[in-house]
Design an enzyme around this catalytic site. Structure first.
Site, PDB file in Angstrom:
ATOM      1  CB  CYS A 151      17.962 -37.530 -10.206  1.00 26.57           C
ATOM      2  SG  CYS A 151      17.454 -36.419 -11.543  1.00 26.57           S
TER       3      CYS A 151
ATOM      4  NE  ARG B  86      13.869 -31.546 -12.585  1.00 30.21           N
ATOM      5  CZ  ARG B  86      13.171 -30.605 -13.168  1.00 30.21           C
ATOM      6  NH1 ARG B  86      12.844 -29.506 -12.513  1.00 30.21           N
ATOM      7  NH2 ARG B  86      12.772 -30.747 -14.423  1.00 30.21           N
ATOM      8  CG  LEU B  87      21.414 -33.486 -14.031  1.00 34.63           C
ATOM      9  CD1 LEU B  87      22.283 -32.282 -13.718  1.00 34.63           C
ATOM     10  CD2 LEU B  87      22.275 -34.649 -14.508  1.00 34.63           C
TER      11      LEU B  87
ATOM     12  CG  ASN C 260      18.865 -41.683 -11.055  1.00 35.56           C
ATOM     13  OD1 ASN C 260      19.118 -40.858 -11.935  1.00 35.56           O
ATOM     14  ND2 ASN C 260      19.752 -42.587 -10.654  1.00 35.56           N
ATOM     15  N   GLY C 261      16.580 -41.335 -13.707  1.00 33.24           N
ATOM     16  CA  GLY C 261      16.672 -42.042 -14.975  1.00 33.24           C
ATOM     17  C   GLY C 261      16.119 -41.238 -16.131  1.00 33.24           C
ATOM     18  CD  GLU C 262      16.780 -39.000 -21.117  1.00 36.84           C
ATOM     19  OE1 GLU C 262      16.421 -38.355 -22.116  1.00 36.84           O
ATOM     20  OE2 GLU C 262      17.962 -39.007 -20.692  1.00 36.84           O
TER      21      GLU C 262
ATOM     22  CG  ASP D 289      11.633 -38.537 -18.071  1.00 35.06           C
ATOM     23  OD1 ASP D 289      11.702 -37.495 -17.395  1.00 35.06           O
ATOM     24  OD2 ASP D 289      12.585 -39.342 -18.153  1.00 35.06           O
TER      25      ASP D 289
END
Length: 247
Positions: free
Chosen positions: A2, A49-50, A73-75, A98
């Site tokens: 993102c 956003r992705l 941005n991340g997971e 998340d």
């Protein structure tokens, strides 16, 4: 992947929404599935956003949760487990993302929330209660986050080129770092980059900013050297076997 953008106007003036959107949309390729902005007083947050986790519109960012506003941005791979822990503590969730778990984790543990995360991240979070901007980068610096001061504006971005959207910014080479890079092929100087005045939050670090005074504090929360060989008395052969098993 993102894209995030944030501006704090240290003069106290409201953030220029047009500028913020320009900076945000220079990384549309990082987040083609959605876009949003949030502004309050002298702070503005933008996000591209992705959609990976929680594909509905409720997962759009900037995300407001209790007293925090977040662009991320991340997971966080272990977010389902953290979600259940936080539910038992009384937290409620309206999405399956998340992002919301990250925000709730901060509300519960504060900056120490990152010690509970398994994953990769770069985020900017505004704590409206404490009146502090909290930025964090994952343990190994997988996700990027840069910052620079342009006039009275402290700006954050996923990519350096986003600063070109802010009036008054001009790219200038950091000649010392460029010389080092050309000579050795390495320019990793923790905070510094190849451009003068542009810094990155180093891996395993937090950055705290007071939006009213501009006071900044960089704090390290993770050091890989402290995490390896702690109290290990394994022989080489046993260590080799353990590595093979783990690998």
């Amino acid at each position: 992947m993102c894209g995030i953008a944030a501006i704090i106007d240290l003069s106290g003036r409201p953030v220029d929404k047009t500028e913020l959107i320009r900076a945000r949309d220079l990384v549309t390729h990082r987040g083609p599935d959605g876009a949003g902005v949030w502004m309050e007083d002298n702070i503005g947050l933008g996000h591209r956003r992705l959609s990976v986790v929680g594909l509905g519109d409720k997962g759009n960012q900037p995300m407001l949760y209790q007293h925090v506003v977040l662009v991320y941005n991340g997971e966080i791979y272990n977010f389902p487990e953290l979600r259940e822990i936080l539910k038992k503590e009384g937290f409620q969730f309206r999405t399956s993302t998340d992002t919301e778990v990250l925000a709730a984790a901060y509300c519960h543990w504060g900056a120490d929330c990152v010690h509970h995360f398994v994953g990769m991240w770069a985020f900017v979070l505004f704590d409206r209660q404490q009146q502090v901007v909290f930025c964090s980068r994952d343990r190994f610096g997988i996700k990027p986050i840069y910052y620079t001061t342009i006039g009275d504006k402290l700006c954050f971005a996923s990519e350096i080129k986003q600063f070109a959207a802010i009036d008054g910014w001009k790219a200038q080479l950091n000649q010392e770092n460029c010389h080092s890079w050309l000579q050795t092929g390495s320019y990793d100087r923790r905070e510094e980059t190849l451009l003068k005045g542009v810094q990155q939050i180093p891996a395993g670090h937090h950055l705290f900013v007071r939006p009213d005074t501009g006071q900044m504090k960089l704090r390290r929360y993770y050091n890989v050297a402290e995490k390896i060989n702690q109290g290990s008395n394994l022989s080489f052969s046993k260590a080799r076997e353990q590595f093979r098993s783990l690998f």
